[in-house]
Design a protein around this motif. Structure first.
Motif, PDB file in Angstrom:
ATOM      1  N   LYS A   1      -2.017   3.255  -4.718  1.00 34.32           N
ATOM      2  CA  LYS A   1      -3.304   3.973  -4.740  1.00 34.32           C
ATOM      3  C   LYS A   1      -4.362   3.649  -5.796  1.00 34.32           C
ATOM      4  CE  LYS A   1      -5.619   7.987  -2.718  1.00 34.32           C
ATOM      5  NZ  LYS A   1      -5.528   9.154  -2.244  1.00 34.32           N
ATOM      6  N   PRO A   2      -3.712   4.049  -7.303  1.00 29.38           N
ATOM      7  CA  PRO A   2      -4.830   3.871  -8.219  1.00 29.38           C
ATOM      8  C   PRO A   2      -5.105   2.371  -8.437  1.00 29.38           C
ATOM      9  CG  PRO A   2      -2.794   4.534  -9.111  1.00 29.38           C
ATOM     10  CD  PRO A   2      -2.732   4.491  -7.505  1.00 29.38           C
TER      11      PRO A   2
ATOM     12  N   LEU B   1      -5.747  -0.279  -5.943  1.00 21.26           N
ATOM     13  CA  LEU B   1      -6.096  -1.018  -4.941  1.00 21.26           C
ATOM     14  C   LEU B   1      -7.502  -1.324  -5.120  1.00 21.26           C
ATOM     15  CD1 LEU B   1      -4.863   0.697  -1.690  1.00 21.26           C
ATOM     16  CD2 LEU B   1      -4.157  -1.366  -2.652  1.00 21.26           C
ATOM     17  N   GLU B   2      -8.279  -0.580  -5.760  1.00 19.29           N
ATOM     18  CA  GLU B   2      -9.807  -1.238  -6.178  1.00 19.29           C
ATOM     19  C   GLU B   2      -9.701  -2.546  -6.939  1.00 19.29           C
ATOM     20  OE1 GLU B   2     -13.679  -1.527  -6.162  1.00 19.29           O
ATOM     21  OE2 GLU B   2     -12.521  -0.155  -5.027  1.00 19.29           O
TER      22      GLU B   2
ATOM     23  N   THR C   1       0.669  -1.262  -0.103  1.00 19.11           N
ATOM     24  CA  THR C   1      -0.003  -0.005   0.047  1.00 19.11           C
ATOM     25  C   THR C   1       0.913   1.302   0.039  1.00 19.11           C
ATOM     26  OG1 THR C   1      -0.298  -0.140   2.323  1.00 19.11           O
ATOM     27  CG2 THR C   1      -2.043  -1.017   1.142  1.00 19.11           C
ATOM     28  N   SER C   2       2.170   1.134  -0.532  1.00 18.81           N
ATOM     29  CA  SER C   2       2.813   2.406  -0.909  1.00 18.81           C
ATOM     30  C   SER C   2       2.182   3.343  -1.884  1.00 18.81           C
ATOM     31  CB  SER C   2       4.238   2.044  -1.351  1.00 18.81           C
ATOM     32  OG  SER C   2       4.194   1.166  -2.456  1.00 18.81           O
ATOM     33  N   ALA C   3       2.818   4.590  -1.795  1.00 20.73           N
ATOM     34  CA  ALA C   3       1.837   5.639  -2.524  1.00 20.73           C
ATOM     35  C   ALA C   3       1.621   5.237  -4.096  1.00 20.73           C
ATOM     36  CB  ALA C   3       2.802   6.991  -2.478  1.00 20.73           C
ATOM     37  N   SER C   4       2.184   4.614  -4.755  1.00 25.50           N
ATOM     38  CA  SER C   4       1.992   4.358  -6.295  1.00 25.50           C
ATOM     39  C   SER C   4       0.950   3.288  -6.166  1.00 25.50           C
ATOM     40  CB  SER C   4       3.396   3.731  -6.982  1.00 25.50           C
ATOM     41  OG  SER C   4       4.076   2.837  -6.246  1.00 25.50           O
TER      42      SER C   4
ATOM     43  N   GLN D   1      -5.324   3.853   3.621  1.00 26.95           N
ATOM     44  CA  GLN D   1      -4.537   5.009   3.235  1.00 26.95           C
ATOM     45  C   GLN D   1      -3.210   4.541   2.816  1.00 26.95           C
ATOM     46  OE1 GLN D   1      -5.085   8.347   4.527  1.00 26.95           O
ATOM     47  NE2 GLN D   1      -7.021   7.594   4.588  1.00 26.95           N
ATOM     48  N   THR D   2      -2.568   5.194   1.648  1.00 27.53           N
ATOM     49  CA  THR D   2      -1.565   4.589   0.773  1.00 27.53           C
ATOM     50  C   THR D   2      -0.499   5.573   1.386  1.00 27.53           C
ATOM     51  OG1 THR D   2      -2.545   5.695  -1.313  1.00 27.53           O
ATOM     52  CG2 THR D   2      -2.685   3.340  -0.940  1.00 27.53           C
ATOM     53  N   GLY D   3       0.616   5.364   1.050  1.00 28.61           N
ATOM     54  CA  GLY D   3       1.905   6.161   1.165  1.00 28.61           C
ATOM     55  C   GLY D   3       2.994   5.626   2.106  1.00 28.61           C
TER      56      GLY D   3
END
Length: 245
Positions: free
Chosen positions: A146-147, A149-150, A141-144, A205-207
């Protein structure tokens, strides 16, 4: 033939680990503990970091599993394919060990005459449908991510539906890395159903960093805790007691 419960870690990531030691070394420890590690690298375009691709392959090789790099839109079918392929590979390895025990050092499925080989492969297929399966899913779940995860959520729900058609029992657990307060966070404890992920995933939460090595170590510990609990039964008052074997 009793092959016990097949244990898999399914690692879904899109890049390099950057904290916490060598994830391939952690994968080798998992393999020693009887856990196969499969790795799926998710990308959105034609470009994938060569270092990341090499790491994905190395983790799977060290963990005795399967690796695949895919576009996001192909993720659902790939998750199912990799899981099934790794199951078959693991069962074939167990069958080959049995054949060596019976036939000596030259015993293997490939060495059998064609008619016998067909019979053995039928047994492998049947075991793939009836054996119990524990899968711990590790999601980056690192920032990249995020798009993506769905799509990961949909892929895991599809996997659950696909495997629930089997006769064998399935147990799933899901961890993310990095977590909110720790390197790894448990989202879902062992359960036969992944449906509850539908409510959890949109809130993630990602990042941050990508501690793949520590995440694999935590996954191994979670399998170990499950194994220890299997040696316990519960009194009527809810207290655990150890079963004498």
């Amino acid at each position: 033939m009793n092959v016990g419960t097949l244990k898999q870690i399914l690692l879904i990531t899109d890049g390099c680990s950057n904290q916490g030691g060598d994830p391939a070394a952690a994968a080798a420890l998992a393999r020693e503990a009887g856990i196969t590690i499969n790795v799926i690298g998710v990308m959105e375009r034609d470009i994938i970091d060569e270092k990341g691709a090499a790491e994905i392959q190395n983790i799977a090789m060290s963990g005795g599993g399967v690796s695949q790099i895919v576009y996001t839109k192909q993720l659902s079918q790939t998750v199912q394919m990799v899981t099934r392929k790794a199951m078959t590979q693991t069962i074939q390895g167990i069958v080959n060990k049995e054949l060596k025990h019976i036939l000596g050092s030259n015993g293997s499925i490939e060495a059998l005459p064609p008619e016998k080989r067909g019979d053995v492969l039928e047994v492998v297929d049947e075991l793939g449908e009836t054996v119990d399966l524990d899968i711990l899913v590790l999601v980056d779940t690192s920032a990249s991510m995020k798009p993506k995860l769905e799509t990961v959520k949909e892929a895991l729900l599809d996997l659950s539906l696909s495997l629930n058609a089997r006769m064998g029992n399935n147990q799933f657990s899901v961890f993310i890395f990095p977590g909110k307060r720790k390197e790894t966070e448990k989202l879902l404890d062992w359960t036969p159903k992944l449906e509850s992920l539908a409510a959890i995933f949109p809130k993630l939460q990602t990042g941050g960093i990508t501690p793949t090595g520590p995440a694999i170590h935590e996954a191994i510990r979670h399998f170990d805790r499950k194994r220890k609990l299997r040696g316990y039964h519960t009194h009527d008052d809810g207290q655990y007691f150890e079963e004498s074997i």
